[in-house]
Design an enzyme around this catalytic site. Structure first.
Site, mmCIF file in Angstrom:
data_model
loop_
_atom_site.group_PDB
_atom_site.id
_atom_site.type_symbol
_atom_site.label_atom_id
_atom_site.label_comp_id
_atom_site.label_asym_id
_atom_site.label_seq_id
_atom_site.Cartn_x
_atom_site.Cartn_y
_atom_site.Cartn_z
ATOM 1 N N TRP A 179 36.636 35.253 39.553
ATOM 2 C CA TRP A 179 37.207 36.540 39.930
ATOM 3 C C TRP A 179 36.258 37.228 40.891
ATOM 4 O O TRP A 179 35.048 37.292 40.644
ATOM 5 C CB TRP A 179 37.429 37.459 38.725
ATOM 6 C CG TRP A 179 37.880 38.822 39.158
ATOM 7 C CD1 TRP A 179 39.124 39.173 39.565
ATOM 8 C CD2 TRP A 179 37.051 39.998 39.299
ATOM 9 N NE1 TRP A 179 39.139 40.513 39.935
ATOM 10 C CE2 TRP A 179 37.873 41.030 39.789
ATOM 11 C CE3 TRP A 179 35.701 40.254 39.059
ATOM 12 C CZ2 TRP A 179 37.400 42.310 40.039
ATOM 13 C CZ3 TRP A 179 35.223 41.534 39.309
ATOM 14 C CH2 TRP A 179 36.066 42.548 39.786
ATOM 15 N N GLU A 220 41.478 34.130 39.176
ATOM 16 C CA GLU A 220 41.991 35.337 38.530
ATOM 17 C C GLU A 220 42.300 36.421 39.556
ATOM 18 O O GLU A 220 41.468 36.772 40.393
ATOM 19 C CB GLU A 220 40.961 35.864 37.529
ATOM 20 C CG GLU A 220 41.366 37.145 36.826
ATOM 21 C CD GLU A 220 40.314 37.628 35.847
ATOM 22 O OE1 GLU A 220 40.504 38.708 35.264
ATOM 23 O OE2 GLU A 220 39.281 36.933 35.683
ATOM 24 N N LYS A 222 43.913 40.405 40.645
ATOM 25 C CA LYS A 222 43.837 41.793 40.203
ATOM 26 C C LYS A 222 44.742 42.632 41.087
ATOM 27 O O LYS A 222 44.933 42.313 42.266
ATOM 28 C CB LYS A 222 42.396 42.297 40.274
ATOM 29 C CG LYS A 222 42.132 43.556 39.461
ATOM 30 C CD LYS A 222 40.642 43.797 39.290
ATOM 31 C CE LYS A 222 40.378 44.934 38.321
ATOM 32 N NZ LYS A 222 38.944 45.114 38.024
ATOM 33 N N ASP A 253 45.279 38.206 33.579
ATOM 34 C CA ASP A 253 44.579 39.235 32.822
ATOM 35 C C ASP A 253 45.545 40.381 32.575
ATOM 36 O O ASP A 253 46.134 40.927 33.512
ATOM 37 C CB ASP A 253 43.354 39.712 33.608
ATOM 38 C CG ASP A 253 42.493 40.698 32.824
ATOM 39 O OD1 ASP A 253 43.034 41.722 32.365
ATOM 40 O OD2 ASP A 253 41.279 40.464 32.706
ATOM 41 N N HIS A 256 45.314 43.504 34.741
ATOM 42 C CA HIS A 256 45.255 43.373 36.190
ATOM 43 C C HIS A 256 46.607 43.461 36.877
ATOM 44 O O HIS A 256 46.784 42.959 37.990
ATOM 45 C CB HIS A 256 44.571 42.049 36.560
ATOM 46 C CG HIS A 256 43.095 42.062 36.306
ATOM 47 N ND1 HIS A 256 42.254 41.066 36.740
ATOM 48 C CD2 HIS A 256 42.306 42.961 35.683
ATOM 49 C CE1 HIS A 256 41.010 41.345 36.377
ATOM 50 N NE2 HIS A 256 41.030 42.497 35.731
ATOM 51 N N HIS A 280 43.428 36.342 29.880
ATOM 52 C CA HIS A 280 42.444 37.340 29.493
ATOM 53 C C HIS A 280 43.216 38.456 28.805
ATOM 54 O O HIS A 280 43.958 39.200 29.443
ATOM 55 C CB HIS A 280 41.676 37.861 30.707
ATOM 56 C CG HIS A 280 40.510 37.017 31.072
ATOM 57 N ND1 HIS A 280 39.584 37.388 32.027
ATOM 58 C CD2 HIS A 280 40.093 35.807 30.604
ATOM 59 C CE1 HIS A 280 38.664 36.441 32.128
ATOM 60 N NE2 HIS A 280 38.956 35.480 31.287
ATOM 61 N N ASP A 288 43.489 49.100 34.257
ATOM 62 C CA ASP A 288 42.497 48.122 33.794
ATOM 63 C C ASP A 288 41.376 48.809 33.024
ATOM 64 O O ASP A 288 40.198 48.670 33.355
ATOM 65 C CB ASP A 288 41.940 47.366 35.003
ATOM 66 C CG ASP A 288 41.132 46.142 34.594
ATOM 67 O OD1 ASP A 288 41.366 45.617 33.491
ATOM 68 O OD2 ASP A 288 40.270 45.722 35.361
ATOM 69 N N ASP A 290 40.603 48.305 29.827
ATOM 70 C CA ASP A 290 39.939 47.322 28.966
ATOM 71 C C ASP A 290 39.592 47.843 27.577
ATOM 72 O O ASP A 290 38.446 47.792 27.148
ATOM 73 C CB ASP A 290 38.682 46.793 29.665
ATOM 74 C CG ASP A 290 39.023 45.955 30.881
ATOM 75 O OD1 ASP A 290 39.814 45.017 30.736
ATOM 76 O OD2 ASP A 290 38.514 46.245 31.973
ATOM 77 N N ASP A 320 39.085 40.056 27.053
ATOM 78 C CA ASP A 320 38.371 40.784 28.102
ATOM 79 C C ASP A 320 38.540 42.278 27.888
ATOM 80 O O ASP A 320 39.487 42.887 28.370
ATOM 81 C CB ASP A 320 38.882 40.378 29.489
ATOM 82 C CG ASP A 320 38.035 40.954 30.613
ATOM 83 O OD1 ASP A 320 37.063 41.677 30.317
ATOM 84 O OD2 ASP A 320 38.333 40.684 31.788
#
Length: 412
Positions: A179, A220, A222, A253, A256, A280, A288, A290, A320
């Site tokens: 990434w 990956e 985003k 992800d 993302h 992820h 994002d 997380d 993640d």
């Protein structure tokens, strides 16, 4: 309700709880190292910037050394049923040497390999394309300066070699996930040039052959990031096309994409064109951000898609998130167990009955069955799984999490 009663209740719906528990035990979750220290890493020379990566909060107990991080991980794994993996970033090397990113070698991660072997777990890996002076422009593999690109290409090559070495040493293929933060804060004039540079850099980075039994490449995407709001060079469309053409894994992800997008829906769509997928799993409360994953609809839908589409054998599941407002070890334990609980619920669904109703266009039955099975005693089956794996559950788990947090709270 005890397990035997729960087993009988599920059997009435045609579900074998023993088969579900046996399958769940075989599914490894790749737990991410960066939750344990707020994405700081252990490099001894950095000259770094954050690159849009930020953990918020200052809860006591952050791991400050590799040994502290490994101790925290050992505690977390002891609270999680099953056998799992560790996802390691390149910035988490453990060495007295001071290599720059284009100089790292497997020897700089030898303590991690020895520890993983002793723990009986596999390792996954990630080159670190952020938090470095040569990433300050939020451009790395797509940078207009060929010298900057060459630096990061070399970092990527060395990361692949390290991942392959880890896979060989541990007898389990190491997923090396790529990434990069590349993009522009304001609207660029020439997106094509940046994407062409990224593609050429990736091609150069992935050119040295590696044994897929030892190492698997993943890319990956985003949607956007801080400082790259106008254009992310490595978009979903870019990497989906690249993964299909080049035969890499595609990493999806959950943080993302646009918050209204359903990532579970993407799994079967991309699986028709890809051999394997990397997930992820995160909780993007605001894009994002997380957060530690909950046992919520998004996670339940993700797990159900993995099971119903028969994708478990083709999907690597990693986590993640990084939350520094709470106990970091508790975050690992809660998040990983929630991913397992979601998978268990999916494995306990009467899928044959649901598929039959759907194929007959009997959407009423599909809806009724889906809702009625929510009342089944999933918790009793999970408690049985935890007991068989000799890990605490419920109030005992809370006491263990509190005990360990009190133990590490004195860290500076």
């Amino acid at each position: 309700m005890g397990y035997e009663n729960a087993k009988a209740a599920f059997a009435e719906w045609g579900v074998d709880t023993e088969a579900a528990l046996a399958r769940l035990k075989t599914i490894p979750i790749s737990m991410h190292c960066w939750q344990g220290d707020d994405v700081v890493g252990f490099e001894q020379k950095t000259g770094s910037s954050g690159g849009g990566i930020q953990a918020t909060g200052n809860h006591p107990g952050r791991a400050r050394t590799p040994d502290e991080l490994r101790a925290d991980l050992e505690f977390a794994y002891a609270m999680i049923p099953g056998r799992h993996r560790l996802n390691l970033h390149a910035m988490y090397l453990d060495t007295e040497a001071t290599p720059d990113r284009d100089e790292i070698e497997i020897a700089h991660f030898a303590p991690w390999v020895d520890w993983a072997r002793a723990q009986g777990i596999g390792l996954d890996f990630n080159p670190t394309f952020f938090a470095h002076a040569k990433a300050d422009d939020n451009l790395t593999l797509s940078h207009p300066d060929p010298g900057i690109r060459d630096f990061w290409i070399e970092h990527g090559k060395r990361s692949r070699e390290i991942a392959a070495g880890m896979g060989a040493a541990l007898g389990s293929a190491c997923v090396n996930n790529i990434w990069v933060p590349d993009g522009y804060k304001d609207t660029p004039v020439d997106r094509m040039a940046a994407r062409a540079r990224l593609e050429a850099s990736l091609d150069a980075m992935l050119a040295p052959p590696q044994d897929r039994a030892r190492m698997l490449d993943a890319v990956e995407s985003k949607l956007f990031g801080i400082g790259v709001e106008a254009c992310t060079v490595g978009s979903h469309e870019f990497y989906m096309g690249y993964a299909i053409r080049k035969g890499t894994l595609l990493c999806l992800d959950m943080g993302h994409f646009h918050p209204t997008e359903n990532i579970a829906d993407k799994l079967s769509a991309v699986a028709l064109s890809l051999d394997e997928i990397l997930l992820h799993v995160s909780r993007p409360m605001r894009w994002d951000s997380d957060h530690v994953i909950l046992l919520d609809d998004d996670i339940l839908q993700m797990a159900q898609e993995l099971v119903s589409a028969d994708l478990l054998g083709r999907t690597r599941i990693g986590l993640d998130f990084f939350d520094a407002t709470i106990s970091r070890t508790a975050a690992w334990v809660i998040g990983t167990r929630n991913m397992q609980k979601a998978l268990l619920r999916a494995l306990l669904m009467p899928l044959d009955r649901l598929r039959a109703a759907e194929d007959a266009l009997d959407f009423t039955t599909r809806l009724v069955v889906t809702e009625e099975v929510k009342d089944l005693p999933f918790g009793a089956v999970w408690a049985e799984f935890a007991a068989r794996e000799d890990v605490p559950n419920g109030q005992k788990l809370i006491r263990e999490l509190d005990r360990y947090q009190a133990q590490v709270s004195g860290r500076g």
